[in-house]
Scaffold this motif. Structure first.
Motif, mmCIF file in Angstrom:
data_model
loop_
_atom_site.group_PDB
_atom_site.id
_atom_site.type_symbol
_atom_site.label_atom_id
_atom_site.label_comp_id
_atom_site.label_asym_id
_atom_site.label_seq_id
_atom_site.Cartn_x
_atom_site.Cartn_y
_atom_site.Cartn_z
ATOM 1 N N GLU A 4 0.845 -1.196 0.000
ATOM 2 C CA GLU A 4 0.000 0.000 0.000
ATOM 3 C C GLU A 4 0.879 1.243 0.000
ATOM 4 O OE1 GLU A 4 -3.475 1.980 2.840
ATOM 5 O OE2 GLU A 4 -2.103 0.492 3.654
ATOM 6 N N VAL A 5 0.722 2.054 -1.033
ATOM 7 C CA VAL A 5 1.467 3.311 -1.117
ATOM 8 C C VAL A 5 0.628 4.376 -0.410
ATOM 9 C CG1 VAL A 5 2.515 4.997 -2.672
ATOM 10 C CG2 VAL A 5 2.486 2.574 -3.302
ATOM 11 N N THR A 6 1.272 5.176 0.441
ATOM 12 C CA THR A 6 0.520 6.161 1.228
ATOM 13 C C THR A 6 1.221 7.512 1.260
ATOM 14 O OG1 THR A 6 1.629 5.473 3.280
ATOM 15 C CG2 THR A 6 -0.486 4.431 2.795
ATOM 16 N N SER A 7 0.449 8.509 1.624
ATOM 17 C CA SER A 7 0.984 9.831 1.917
ATOM 18 C C SER A 7 1.011 9.901 3.441
ATOM 19 C CB SER A 7 0.067 10.899 1.322
ATOM 20 O OG SER A 7 0.514 12.170 1.706
ATOM 21 N N GLY A 8 2.180 9.847 4.025
ATOM 22 C CA GLY A 8 2.295 9.702 5.478
ATOM 23 C C GLY A 8 2.489 8.235 5.823
ATOM 24 N N LYS A 9 2.977 7.989 7.014
ATOM 25 C CA LYS A 9 3.276 6.617 7.446
ATOM 26 C C LYS A 9 2.002 5.785 7.545
ATOM 27 C CE LYS A 9 6.336 4.444 10.851
ATOM 28 N NZ LYS A 9 7.356 3.943 9.948
ATOM 29 N N GLY A 10 2.069 4.559 7.097
ATOM 30 C CA GLY A 10 0.924 3.654 7.167
ATOM 31 C C GLY A 10 1.010 2.750 8.388
#
Length: 193
Positions: A130-136
């Motif tokens: 999963e690519v995220t903006s901010g830590k997942g």
């Protein structure tokens, strides 16, 4: 091929093109992204792998993406790694001795990050990226975070809807009430409620 090759790796999140990979498609990734002997890069690991960079490039992370979360098949483990580190170093091991990586060795896919700060980041049985903006989601720092026996509750699957009806209309509106008492004494009475 045996049952260990029957998997689908999903890449989703903040990407332009969510994509799925199976065992055969990983094998067909160009050789410059393949690593024949992972032990030459990560001493404690064995098998053949592919650079995660090749998979992410196909999914095209959006410009504000900065982390990549690797989720295990059982949903219990996850590691969130910076996009930069993932692109530079992360490897997914998918073969051992020319065969699909068995579950007993962390299959179908095992994350390996050379010179990783934390061995726990090498998540086993990866099935989703999963690519995220901010830590997942990251269980590498608090491995007991979602174990109800320890915390007395689980953070997953909570519903805060308790079945109450929060509509407090009691059949009348404030416009129905007339507060005009028919006289104005001009004496500045204050009606404190």
């Amino acid at each position: 091929m045996n049952s260990d090759s029957n998997f689908t790796l999903e890449i989703d999140g903040t990407v332009e093109k969510p994509i799925k990979w199976d065992y055969e498609s990983l094998m067909n990734i160009p050789s410059e992204h393949q690593i024949e002997d992972v032990s030459k890069v990560v001493a404690s690991m064995a098998g053949s792998g592919v650079r995660v960079k090749a998979l992410l490039n196909a999914a095209m992370p959006l410009s504000h993406s900065d982390h990549v979360t690797f989720h295990s098949q059982d949903g219990k483990f996850a590691a969130s790694v910076s996009l930069e580190d993932t692109m530079d170093r992360a490897i997914l091991i998918y073969q051992r001795d020319g065969q699909p990586l068995p579950e007993s060795k962390g299959g179908p896919l095992r994350l390996a990050i050379p010179q990783g700060d934390d061995e726990c980041s090498n998540v086993k049985s990866v099935i989703r990226i999963e690519v995220t903006s901010g830590k997942g989601k990251d269980t590498t720092y608090d491995p007991f975070h979602d174990i109800p026996e320890i915390h007395g509750h689980s953070h997953e699957g909570h519903s805060h809807d308790h079945g109450h009806d929060h509509d407090h209309d009691h059949g009348h509106s404030h416009e129905d009430h007339s507060h005009d008492h028919g006289h104005d004494h001009g004496q500045g009475h204050s009606h404190s409620h």
